[in-house]
Write a protein that holds these residues in place. Structure first.
Motif, PDB file in Angstrom:
ATOM      1  N   TYR A 137     -21.425  -4.100   1.310  1.00 41.90           N
ATOM      2  CA  TYR A 137     -21.914  -2.533   1.722  1.00 41.90           C
ATOM      3  C   TYR A 137     -21.321  -2.238   2.844  1.00 41.90           C
ATOM      4  O   TYR A 137     -21.655  -2.904   4.075  1.00 41.90           O
TER       5      TYR A 137
ATOM      6  N   CYS B 274     -30.327  -2.627  -2.075  1.00 43.88           N
ATOM      7  CA  CYS B 274     -29.420  -3.004  -3.206  1.00 43.88           C
ATOM      8  C   CYS B 274     -30.148  -3.665  -4.507  1.00 43.88           C
ATOM      9  O   CYS B 274     -29.876  -3.291  -5.578  1.00 43.88           O
TER      10      CYS B 274
ATOM     11  N   GLY C 105     -31.886  -1.596  -6.700  1.00 48.81           N
ATOM     12  CA  GLY C 105     -30.925  -0.542  -7.244  1.00 48.81           C
ATOM     13  C   GLY C 105     -31.148   1.002  -6.771  1.00 48.81           C
ATOM     14  O   GLY C 105     -30.796   1.963  -7.339  1.00 48.81           O
TER      15      GLY C 105
ATOM     16  N   LYS D 231     -26.114   1.541  -4.487  1.00 50.88           N
ATOM     17  CA  LYS D 231     -25.339   0.930  -5.167  1.00 50.88           C
ATOM     18  C   LYS D 231     -24.235   0.476  -4.224  1.00 50.88           C
ATOM     19  O   LYS D 231     -23.569   1.106  -3.308  1.00 50.88           O
TER      20      LYS D 231
ATOM     21  N   SER E   6     -21.686  -7.647  -7.780  1.00 53.18           N
ATOM     22  CA  SER E   6     -22.515  -7.631  -9.018  1.00 53.18           C
ATOM     23  C   SER E   6     -23.932  -7.934  -8.620  1.00 53.18           C
ATOM     24  O   SER E   6     -24.022  -8.588  -7.820  1.00 53.18           O
TER      25      SER E   6
ATOM     26  N   THR F 282     -25.545  -1.972 -11.254  1.00 48.41           N
ATOM     27  CA  THR F 282     -24.795  -1.193 -10.908  1.00 48.41           C
ATOM     28  C   THR F 282     -23.960  -0.512 -12.069  1.00 48.41           C
ATOM     29  O   THR F 282     -23.280   0.443 -11.668  1.00 48.41           O
ATOM     30  N   GLU F 283     -24.392  -0.855 -13.309  1.00 49.33           N
ATOM     31  CA  GLU F 283     -23.837  -0.133 -14.486  1.00 49.33           C
ATOM     32  C   GLU F 283     -24.723   0.798 -15.172  1.00 49.33           C
ATOM     33  O   GLU F 283     -24.519   1.631 -15.971  1.00 49.33           O
TER      34      GLU F 283
ATOM     35  N   GLU G 185     -29.120   6.592 -13.913  1.00 44.88           N
ATOM     36  CA  GLU G 185     -30.443   6.805 -13.282  1.00 44.88           C
ATOM     37  C   GLU G 185     -31.477   6.578 -13.874  1.00 44.88           C
ATOM     38  O   GLU G 185     -32.489   5.833 -13.618  1.00 44.88           O
TER      39      GLU G 185
ATOM     40  N   LEU H 163     -31.963   2.844 -15.265  1.00 38.19           N
ATOM     41  CA  LEU H 163     -32.286   2.027 -13.959  1.00 38.19           C
ATOM     42  C   LEU H 163     -33.634   2.228 -13.367  1.00 38.19           C
ATOM     43  O   LEU H 163     -34.361   1.176 -12.939  1.00 38.19           O
TER      44      LEU H 163
END
Length: 230
Positions: free
Chosen positions: A15, A52, A55, A58, A63, A72-73, A76, A79
């Motif tokens: 990041y 991070c 969540g 991102k 991963s 990360t996949e 909203e 999550l």
């Protein structure tokens, strides 16, 4: 710890912000029943790491899996649902609603998770009793610092998360209360079968963890003088 399931698997997390690298290929694995303390100077990226793992932001690289799901996949809404179900958080100042009672503050997390009102309040009462928090009609604002943090721990646990994250959970407490809250917090992984990551500046608190890591240069390394506690 070899037989317990992995509740957090972060790999190669990177990041950057404003041209500065805060996290640089960071790896962290936490198993059910395990506690990890993370320390480091201000500005080293500890808050970014927690954000991070929740969540809320991102990472640009890498991963992050919580309870076997890649954060990360997720979109909203999914999550947010996964966060409510599998993650509990304890903040430095509790972040409780001061006008509500401890029972209401704890139950509201279950209600937001879709639990029926009657069941949510019953679970909250049981949990607060176990954590020795008074849950009468006294507003949370009138509780002691230690009682407020115990309430925050109860709120974090009520949805039976796979992973609990704590951000400087004893930073606003006196020494005696700090030790009481730290003892409670580090008993959580074994008692509630979850993983625990605690960010702290306090070496005494960090020493209670199964592993004490330092965030330096965007990576996690074993803290000097740290080892697995007995």
């Amino acid at each position: 710890m070899g037989g317990e399931s992995v509740v957090l698997a972060a790999a190669g997390v990177g990041y950057d912000v404003a041209g500065r690298t805060l996290l640089d290929g960071l790896d962290l694995t936490v198993r059910q029943g395990e506690s990890v303390a993370v320390s480091g100077p201000s500005g080293s990226g500890k808050s970014t790491l927690l954000t991070c793992l929740l969540g809320l932001i991102k990472p640009q690289r890498g991963s992050i899996q919580v309870a076997g799901v890649e954060l990360t996949e997720l979109r909203e809404r999914a999550l947010a649902r996964h966060r409510r179900t599998h993650l509990g958080v304890v903040f430095q100042f509790g972040e409780l609603l001061p006008e509500l009672t401890p029972l209401e503050n704890t139950a509201i997390a279950a209600l937001l998770g879709g639990v029926r009102q009657r069941d949510a309040y019953a679970q909250a009462e049981e949990l607060l009793t176990e954590l020795k928090v008074p849950f009468g009609k006294t507003p949370t604002a009138q509780l002691s610092g230690g009682e407020r943090q115990r309430t925050a721990v109860a709120r974090a646990l009520i949805n039976k998360p796979a992973l609990v994250l704590a951000d400087e959970p004893t930073g606003a407490l006196d020494e005696t209360t700090r030790d009481e809250v730290a003892a409670l917090l580090f008993s959580v992984p074994q008692r509630w079968k979850c993983g625990l990551v605690v960010v702290t500046h306090d070496a005494t608190v960090a020493a209670r963890a199964d592993r004490h890591l330092a965030l330096a240069g965007g990576e996690l390394i074993e803290a000097r003088g740290a080892g697995v506690r007995s």
